[in-house]
Design an enzyme around this catalytic site. Structure first.
Site, PDB file in Angstrom:
ATOM      1  N   HIS A 211       0.844  -1.197   0.000  1.00 43.57           N
ATOM      2  CA  HIS A 211       0.000   0.000   0.000  1.00 43.57           C
ATOM      3  C   HIS A 211       0.882   1.250   0.000  1.00 43.57           C
ATOM      4  CE1 HIS A 211       0.533  -0.621   4.459  1.00 43.57           C
ATOM      5  NE2 HIS A 211       0.836   0.659   4.357  1.00 43.57           N
TER       6      HIS A 211
HETATM    7  P1  TYD Z   1      -1.612  -2.402   7.574  1.00 38.87           P
HETATM    8  O1  TYD Z   1      -1.184  -0.976   7.781  1.00 38.87           O
HETATM    9  O2  TYD Z   1      -2.195  -2.756   6.230  1.00 38.87           O
HETATM   10  O3  TYD Z   1      -0.390  -3.362   7.911  1.00 38.87           O
HETATM   11  P2  TYD Z   1       0.827  -3.920   7.008  1.00 38.87           P
HETATM   12  O4  TYD Z   1       1.220  -2.855   6.032  1.00 38.87           O
HETATM   13  O5  TYD Z   1       1.884  -4.235   8.001  1.00 38.87           O
HETATM   14  O6  TYD Z   1       0.375  -5.157   6.310  1.00 38.87           O
HETATM   15  O7  TYD Z   1      -2.634  -2.776   8.733  1.00 38.87           O
HETATM   16  C1  TYD Z   1      -3.108  -4.094   8.891  1.00 38.87           C
HETATM   17  C2  TYD Z   1      -4.462  -4.034   9.574  1.00 38.87           C
HETATM   18  O8  TYD Z   1      -4.335  -3.445  10.856  1.00 38.87           O
HETATM   19  C3  TYD Z   1      -5.490  -3.204   8.798  1.00 38.87           C
HETATM   20  O9  TYD Z   1      -6.742  -3.857   8.888  1.00 38.87           O
HETATM   21  C4  TYD Z   1      -5.545  -1.904   9.546  1.00 38.87           C
HETATM   22  C5  TYD Z   1      -5.173  -2.294  10.959  1.00 38.87           C
HETATM   23  N1  TYD Z   1      -4.441  -1.218  11.655  1.00 38.87           N
HETATM   24  C6  TYD Z   1      -5.103  -0.464  12.627  1.00 38.87           C
HETATM   25  O10 TYD Z   1      -6.302  -0.677  12.929  1.00 38.87           O
HETATM   26  N2  TYD Z   1      -4.429   0.540  13.275  1.00 38.87           N
HETATM   27  C7  TYD Z   1      -3.127   0.813  12.986  1.00 38.87           C
HETATM   28  O11 TYD Z   1      -2.535   1.751  13.598  1.00 38.87           O
HETATM   29  C8  TYD Z   1      -2.460   0.033  11.980  1.00 38.87           C
HETATM   30  C9  TYD Z   1      -1.027   0.300  11.607  1.00 38.87           C
HETATM   31  C10 TYD Z   1      -3.162  -0.976  11.345  1.00 38.87           C
END
Ligand code: TYD
Length: 137
Positions: free
Chosen positions: A55
């Site tokens: 992303h």
């Molecule tokens: P994401 O930022 O997509 O993680 P990565 O890039 O490590 O794969 O987040 C994964 C999930 O966690 C997504 O459903 C959003 C949730 N999330 C929160 O609720 N709060 C946060 O501060 C973060 C970073 C993620």
């Protein structure tokens, strides 16, 4: 100020306090950073070789540290230029500006610590790579 250029992703080397008899402390203070920290999160128990991320963010700036273990981060800018960064030491960090697509590969027993410029907001994410590529148009 630890950071020179807010437009491009780059490695930041934090100072280490201590020595190899007692170990080290490394710290981050708002006064030394390019943004005020509004959120801290950490990612852990990710199985080896899993790739997270996929992303970009519209506004969010991040400083990412592997406090334990190793991560390899591939960053792509909106022009398609890709760079790979290896974080394998707790005093090394990667600054990621907005509008950069990231893929983060985890090694075993890695803890990723993120200092973030904004609170969590799902609307700040671009999770569709096709949509990200359109930012160049
Ligand atoms: P994401 O930022 O997509 O993680 P990565 O890039 O490590 O794969 O987040 C994964 C999930 O966690 C997504 O459903 C959003 C949730 N999330 C929160 O609720 N709060 C946060 O501060 C973060 C970073 C993620």
């Amino acid at each position: 100020m630890l950071l020179m250029n807010k437009a491009i992703p780059h490695i930041i080397k934090f100072p280490k306090i201590g020595d190899n008899t007692l170990g080290y402390i490394t710290k981050a203070e708002n006064s030394e950073l390019p943004f005020q920290i509004k959120r801290v999160y950490w990612t852990y128990h990710t199985p080896k070789d899993v790739i997270r991320g996929h992303h970009s963010h519209k506004q969010l700036q991040q400083i990412i540290i592997a406090t334990s273990g190793t991560i390899i981060i591939e960053i792509e800018n909106i022009l398609g230029y890709k760079q790979e960064f290896i974080l394998d030491s707790p005093d090394i960090a990667l600054y990621i500006p907005p509008n950069h697509w990231r893929k983060i590969k985890f090694y075993e027993n890695t803890v990723l610590l993120c200092l973030a410029s904004e609170e969590y907001d799902e609307k700040d994410y671009i999770r569709d790579y096709t949509e990200f590529k359109k930012l160049d148009e």
